[in-house]
Write an enzyme that holds these catalytic residues in place. Structure first.
Site, PDB file in Angstrom:
ATOM      1  N   LYS A   1       2.938  -3.801   6.231  1.00  0.00           N
ATOM      2  CA  LYS A   1       3.223  -3.864   4.797  1.00  0.00           C
ATOM      3  C   LYS A   1       4.717  -3.670   4.507  1.00  0.00           C
ATOM      4  O   LYS A   1       5.284  -4.296   3.610  1.00  0.00           O
ATOM      5  CB  LYS A   1       2.380  -2.826   4.049  1.00  0.00           C
TER       6      LYS A   1
ATOM      7  N   TYR B   1      -0.813  -0.603  10.208  1.00  0.00           N
ATOM      8  CA  TYR B   1      -1.003  -1.269   8.910  1.00  0.00           C
ATOM      9  C   TYR B   1       0.218  -1.059   8.021  1.00  0.00           C
ATOM     10  O   TYR B   1       0.721  -2.002   7.386  1.00  0.00           O
ATOM     11  CB  TYR B   1      -2.253  -0.708   8.236  1.00  0.00           C
TER      12      TYR B   1
ATOM     13  N   SER C   1       0.848  -1.187   0.000  1.00  0.00           N
ATOM     14  CA  SER C   1       0.000   0.000   0.000  1.00  0.00           C
ATOM     15  C   SER C   1       0.885   1.240   0.000  1.00  0.00           C
ATOM     16  O   SER C   1       2.002   1.235   0.529  1.00  0.00           O
ATOM     17  CB  SER C   1      -0.888   0.009   1.247  1.00  0.00           C
ATOM     18  N   SER C   2       0.365   2.319  -0.569  1.00  0.00           N
ATOM     19  CA  SER C   2       1.125   3.567  -0.594  1.00  0.00           C
ATOM     20  C   SER C   2       1.268   4.184   0.789  1.00  0.00           C
ATOM     21  O   SER C   2       2.057   5.115   0.971  1.00  0.00           O
ATOM     22  CB  SER C   2       0.451   4.575  -1.530  1.00  0.00           C
ATOM     23  N   CYS C   3       0.549   3.662   1.790  1.00  0.00           N
ATOM     24  CA  CYS C   3       0.675   4.209   3.144  1.00  0.00           C
ATOM     25  C   CYS C   3       2.002   3.823   3.797  1.00  0.00           C
ATOM     26  O   CYS C   3       2.295   4.268   4.907  1.00  0.00           O
ATOM     27  CB  CYS C   3      -0.480   3.771   4.018  1.00  0.00           C
TER      28      CYS C   3
ATOM     29  N   HIS D   1     -13.029   2.682   2.934  1.00  0.00           N
ATOM     30  CA  HIS D   1     -12.107   3.702   2.452  1.00  0.00           C
ATOM     31  C   HIS D   1     -12.901   4.892   1.911  1.00  0.00           C
ATOM     32  O   HIS D   1     -14.132   4.883   1.872  1.00  0.00           O
ATOM     33  CB  HIS D   1     -11.196   3.125   1.372  1.00  0.00           C
TER      34      HIS D   1
END
Length: 330
Positions: free
Chosen positions: A145, A141, A112-114, A184
């Protein structure tokens, strides 16, 4: 074990009922040259190490798309941080380790881009990883990742596996979660505006100031990117993924305020839109630099306006937006 060049490799799609996993299954089925292996959570709990080991020992898997994850928006991440870090760490650790133990050479881990710092330079390049503090609302989270990326890199370096990683931007599309609190931003807005239209509500309030900028990618575009990355020769992938993973985005961004207007248009909502600055904005801006994956020949194809309209039509047709109390929507 089947090799990458054989006609019908056995491909395990972990998380096939989720938005990303189901899109990958659709893409693989359309290609038509693979034996797709799936399991429901009731049939295989990926957080249970013994179950995962037994599955890989018996199923002769050739490739893995690791799309299973505990996911959610700002509210869900803030409310269930322990579940978000524990379950996502367990899934990554169990599946990646078992894949190596049972001879799976080709695995794609979906992140994920987070994973990037909250205030990373925009657009965000892959080398920004671990250069600053994470966004606090989804740090558990994100850390899980990041661990998945490191797992893939470590097994590749030590054991010569070919485990690859893709970091998608914010996703939307068929199969999304429209829960009024744990969704989301796009499904959450679709839920709000759909309910407001159905109930005749004249005003909708959106979380935050509306100023944050976001990039969105249709999930079918992500699925095409996943199949593309898995099909690349190893040397081509490594040349592009110099940091062990590749960003996957739409190369476009929109403010939350502009997104709300597009969602209102897609749902036919005729009322006014306001914003609640007492609610968190999250990261102020998040756009991925996707030059690396573009260098391999992949491009997204679904424009945001058309993608939102089609996503809404399908959500209504599939009953995913059945009436729920508007007051509880996030």
């Amino acid at each position: 074990m089947t090799t990458m060049t054989d006609a019908r490799p056995r491909i395990f799609v972990a998380g096939h009922r989720g938005m990303v996993g189901s899109a990958i299954v659709r893409a693989l089925a359309a290609r038509g040259n693979a034996e797709i292996v799936v399991r429901t959570h009731a049939e295989l709990d990926l957080c249970d190490q013994q179950q995962v080991q037994a599955f890989f020992a018996s199923e002769r898997i050739d490739q893995v798309y690791l799309a299973a994850a505990r996911v959610g928006g700002i509210h869900a991440n803030n409310t269930y941080p322990a579940e978000f870090i524990h379950q996502n760490l367990a899934i990554a650790t169990h599946v990646i380790h078992a894949a190596w133990q049972h001879g799976v050479q080709h695995l794609l881990f979906l992140g994920s881009s987070c994973i990037y710092p909250r205030l990373a330079t925009q657009p965000i390049r892959e080398d920004a990883l671990l250069t600053g503090a994470l966004e606090p609302t989804n740090a558990p989270y994100a850390l899980a990742k990041i661990a998945g990326i490191m797992l893939c890199d470590s097994y590749n370096r030590q054991y010569g596996t070919d485990f690859r990683c893709a970091m998608p931007t914010n996703l939307y599309g068929p199969g999304d979660n429209y829960h009024p609190e744990n969704s989301h931003v796009i499904p959450g807005l679709l839920r709000r505006f759909h309910d407001a239209t159905s109930l005749g509500t004249s005003h909708v309030s959106v979380w935050g100031t509306g100023r944050p900028l976001r990039e969105f990618l249709h999930v079918d575009d992500l699925a095409s990117a996943c199949l593309h990355l898995m099909a690349l020769p190893r040397d081509d992938y490594r040349q592009a993924a110099k940091h062990g993973f590749l960003n996957v985005g739409s190369d476009d961004e929109v403010s939350i305020a502009a997104l709300a207007s597009l969602v209102a248009e897609a749902t036919g909502y005729p009322g006014t839109i306001g914003f609640d600055p007492s609610r968190p904005d999250g990261t102020p801006r998040k756009r991925l630099d996707c030059q690396a994956i573009a260098s391999t020949g992949w491009r997204p194809r679904v424009a945001l306006r058309e993608g939102l309209q089609e996503t809404y039509r399908r959500a209504v047709a599939d009953g995913r937006l059945a009436a729920q109390p508007l007051a509880s929507a996030a």
